[in-house]
Design an enzyme around this catalytic site. Structure first.
Site, PDB file in Angstrom:
ATOM      1  N   TYR A  59       0.835  -1.216   0.000  1.00  0.00           N
ATOM      2  CA  TYR A  59       0.000   0.000   0.000  1.00  0.00           C
ATOM      3  C   TYR A  59       0.870   1.267   0.000  1.00  0.00           C
ATOM      4  O   TYR A  59       0.653   2.189  -0.808  1.00  0.00           O
ATOM      5  CB  TYR A  59      -0.898  -0.044   1.228  1.00  0.00           C
ATOM      6  CG  TYR A  59      -1.891   1.090   1.340  1.00  0.00           C
ATOM      7  CD1 TYR A  59      -3.056   1.089   0.579  1.00  0.00           C
ATOM      8  CD2 TYR A  59      -1.680   2.147   2.222  1.00  0.00           C
ATOM      9  CE1 TYR A  59      -3.977   2.124   0.695  1.00  0.00           C
ATOM     10  CE2 TYR A  59      -2.588   3.175   2.344  1.00  0.00           C
ATOM     11  CZ  TYR A  59      -3.740   3.166   1.583  1.00  0.00           C
ATOM     12  OH  TYR A  59      -4.644   4.191   1.695  1.00  0.00           O
ATOM     13  N   LYS A 111       1.108   4.139  -2.895  1.00  0.00           N
ATOM     14  CA  LYS A 111       0.743   5.530  -2.625  1.00  0.00           C
ATOM     15  C   LYS A 111       1.934   6.479  -2.840  1.00  0.00           C
ATOM     16  O   LYS A 111       1.749   7.644  -3.203  1.00  0.00           O
ATOM     17  CB  LYS A 111       0.176   5.670  -1.209  1.00  0.00           C
ATOM     18  CG  LYS A 111      -1.151   4.916  -1.012  1.00  0.00           C
ATOM     19  CD  LYS A 111      -2.242   5.443  -1.912  1.00  0.00           C
ATOM     20  CE  LYS A 111      -3.594   4.836  -1.632  1.00  0.00           C
ATOM     21  NZ  LYS A 111      -4.648   5.367  -2.505  1.00  0.00           N
TER      22      LYS A 111
HETATM   23  P1  NAP Z   1     -13.327   2.168   0.875  1.00  0.00           P
HETATM   24  O1  NAP Z   1     -14.371   2.707   1.796  1.00  0.00           O
HETATM   25  O2  NAP Z   1     -12.831   0.780   1.071  1.00  0.00           O
HETATM   26  O3  NAP Z   1     -13.873   2.324  -0.640  1.00  0.00           O
HETATM   27  C1  NAP Z   1     -13.084   1.884  -1.690  1.00  0.00           C
HETATM   28  C2  NAP Z   1     -13.683   2.319  -3.000  1.00  0.00           C
HETATM   29  O4  NAP Z   1     -12.816   1.881  -4.057  1.00  0.00           O
HETATM   30  C3  NAP Z   1     -15.040   1.695  -3.266  1.00  0.00           C
HETATM   31  O5  NAP Z   1     -15.844   2.633  -3.951  1.00  0.00           O
HETATM   32  C4  NAP Z   1     -14.717   0.514  -4.190  1.00  0.00           C
HETATM   33  O6  NAP Z   1     -15.786   0.184  -5.092  1.00  0.00           O
HETATM   34  C5  NAP Z   1     -13.542   1.080  -4.979  1.00  0.00           C
HETATM   35  N1  NAP Z   1     -12.679   0.021  -5.534  1.00  0.00           N
HETATM   36  C6  NAP Z   1     -12.082  -0.993  -4.870  1.00  0.00           C
HETATM   37  N2  NAP Z   1     -11.381  -1.752  -5.739  1.00  0.00           N
HETATM   38  C7  NAP Z   1     -11.562  -1.213  -6.976  1.00  0.00           C
HETATM   39  C8  NAP Z   1     -11.141  -1.548  -8.280  1.00  0.00           C
HETATM   40  N3  NAP Z   1     -10.366  -2.616  -8.530  1.00  0.00           N
HETATM   41  N4  NAP Z   1     -11.540  -0.768  -9.322  1.00  0.00           N
HETATM   42  C9  NAP Z   1     -12.329   0.302  -9.112  1.00  0.00           C
HETATM   43  N5  NAP Z   1     -12.772   0.686  -7.898  1.00  0.00           N
HETATM   44  C10 NAP Z   1     -12.396  -0.077  -6.844  1.00  0.00           C
HETATM   45  O7  NAP Z   1     -12.027   3.086   0.891  1.00  0.00           O
HETATM   46  P2  NAP Z   1     -11.806   4.581   1.429  1.00  0.00           P
HETATM   47  O8  NAP Z   1     -11.356   4.496   2.824  1.00  0.00           O
HETATM   48  O9  NAP Z   1     -12.944   5.423   1.063  1.00  0.00           O
HETATM   49  O10 NAP Z   1     -10.521   4.979   0.565  1.00  0.00           O
HETATM   50  C11 NAP Z   1     -10.624   5.746  -0.625  1.00  0.00           C
HETATM   51  C12 NAP Z   1      -9.215   6.150  -1.037  1.00  0.00           C
HETATM   52  O11 NAP Z   1      -8.618   6.894   0.012  1.00  0.00           O
HETATM   53  C13 NAP Z   1      -8.295   4.966  -1.296  1.00  0.00           C
HETATM   54  O12 NAP Z   1      -7.437   5.241  -2.376  1.00  0.00           O
HETATM   55  C14 NAP Z   1      -7.503   4.865  -0.016  1.00  0.00           C
HETATM   56  O13 NAP Z   1      -6.257   4.261  -0.209  1.00  0.00           O
HETATM   57  C15 NAP Z   1      -7.381   6.322   0.349  1.00  0.00           C
HETATM   58  N6  NAP Z   1      -7.088   6.561   1.759  1.00  0.00           N
HETATM   59  C16 NAP Z   1      -7.970   6.170   2.716  1.00  0.00           C
HETATM   60  C17 NAP Z   1      -7.663   6.407   4.044  1.00  0.00           C
HETATM   61  C18 NAP Z   1      -8.584   6.022   5.170  1.00  0.00           C
HETATM   62  O14 NAP Z   1      -8.193   6.173   6.317  1.00  0.00           O
HETATM   63  N7  NAP Z   1      -9.776   5.547   4.901  1.00  0.00           N
HETATM   64  C19 NAP Z   1      -6.440   7.031   4.381  1.00  0.00           C
HETATM   65  C20 NAP Z   1      -5.584   7.411   3.371  1.00  0.00           C
HETATM   66  C21 NAP Z   1      -5.924   7.181   2.057  1.00  0.00           C
HETATM   67  P3  NAP Z   1     -16.924  -0.908  -4.656  1.00  0.00           P
HETATM   68  O15 NAP Z   1     -17.745  -0.263  -3.570  1.00  0.00           O
HETATM   69  O16 NAP Z   1     -17.707  -1.082  -5.902  1.00  0.00           O
HETATM   70  O17 NAP Z   1     -16.202  -2.109  -4.171  1.00  0.00           O
END
Ligand code: NAP
Length: 246
Positions: free
Chosen positions: A154, A158
């Site tokens: 990861y 990133k």
């Molecule tokens: P999340 O709630 O797990 O949602 C993930 C999203 O990505 C969902 O809409 C999912 O679609 C989609 N997805 C997963 N695999 C995919 C693929 N192969 N192709 C297209 N779409 C795909 O994640 P989140 O926490 O909102 O994170 C969103 C972004 O922020 C990510 O890039 C993550 O790395 C980043 N981020 C998150 C955090 C945190 O603390 N949450 C911190 C830093 C960065 P489906 O619903 O259709 O499965």
């Protein structure tokens, strides 16, 4: 702030991506809601976005597939007649210490988080070049800036996304297109809900603001980077982490 613009947001069915799509819609942008598998949730996001008086449509697309993402982007371009804002938000985790991490776990995370953003950028690159305007916002992570135990795949994806951001910014600057990244810390979504309770607690203790961030707090910064309010910012990475990594 974004009236008349059209935004394509990947991973917009849940969590941060959902909130980004809704916030951009709130500011007047039409939204192409890209999702991997959760069609019903993506449809719900479209319905909520439309309440702001904009157009919204969902597109199924696994961003790790070059062909699938290419045809979904073409479909979205045709549907909306153009794209002004690309938000590469889709992302996954497969956490494990390097000692136990399999090559497949490493590759899958790179495929979705990094290759996916490269494919989406590449598909829209000629469109942005022709338009001579546009905004790309990549959702990276503080893990990509500082590394994190159990997240070799990861964190590498990133960090790569930050390098992709700066390269895209340089390659498109002459065309008036800006590309920036946000680096969230701990944000309250399904992704962090999957963390073991002890790890969550320890993580929160290290955040100076002593709480998790909300998807809205990320979406507001993305909306700023997607708007003309950030017209002289490109190749930048903005941390949204409650002070975690200062
Ligand atoms: P999340 O709630 O797990 O949602 C993930 C999203 O990505 C969902 O809409 C999912 O679609 C989609 N997805 C997963 N695999 C995919 C693929 N192969 N192709 C297209 N779409 C795909 O994640 P989140 O926490 O909102 O994170 C969103 C972004 O922020 C990510 O890039 C993550 O790395 C980043 N981020 C998150 C955090 C945190 O603390 N949450 C911190 C830093 C960065 P489906 O619903 O259709 O499965």
């Amino acid at each position: 702030m974004l009236k008349g613009k059209t935004a394509l947001v990947t991973g917009a069915s849940r969590g941060i991506g959902r909130e980004i799509a809704l916030t951009l819609a709130e500011h007047g942008a039409n939204v192409a809601v890209f999702y991997a598998g959760n069609r019903d949730l993506a449809e719900e996001v479209c319905a909520l976005a439309e309440q702001h008086g904009v157009s919204a449509k969902s597109f199924q697309c696994d961003v790790s597939s070059f062909e699938e993402s290419k045809s979904a982007v073409e479909e979205a371009l045709q549907c909306f007649g153009g794209i002004d804002i690309l938000v590469n938000n889709a992302g996954i985790t497969k956490d494990r210490l390097i000692l136990q991490m399999t090559p497949e776990e490493f590759e899958r995370v790179l495929d979705v988080n990094l290759k996916g953003a490269f494919y989406m950028t590449k598909h829209l690159f000629p469109h942005f070049m022709r338009k001579k305007s546009g905004k790309i916002v990549n959702v990276s992570s503080v893990s990509g800036l500082f590394g994190n135990i159990g997240q070799a795949n990861y964190a590498a994806s990133k960090a790569g996304l930050i390098a992709l951001t700066k390269t895209t910014a340089r390659e498109l600057a002459g065309r008036g297109v800006c590309c920036n990244a946000v680096a969230p810390g701990f944000i309250d979504t399904d992704m962090t809900a999957a963390m073991p309770e002890a790890a969550r607690k320890a993580a929160l203790e290290s955040v100076p603001l002593k709480r998790m961030g909300t998807p809205k707090e990320v979406a507001q910064v993305v909306a700023f980077l997607a708007s003309d309010a950030s017209s002289y910012i490109t190749g930048e990475v903005i941390r949204i982490d409650g002070g975690l990594c200062m």
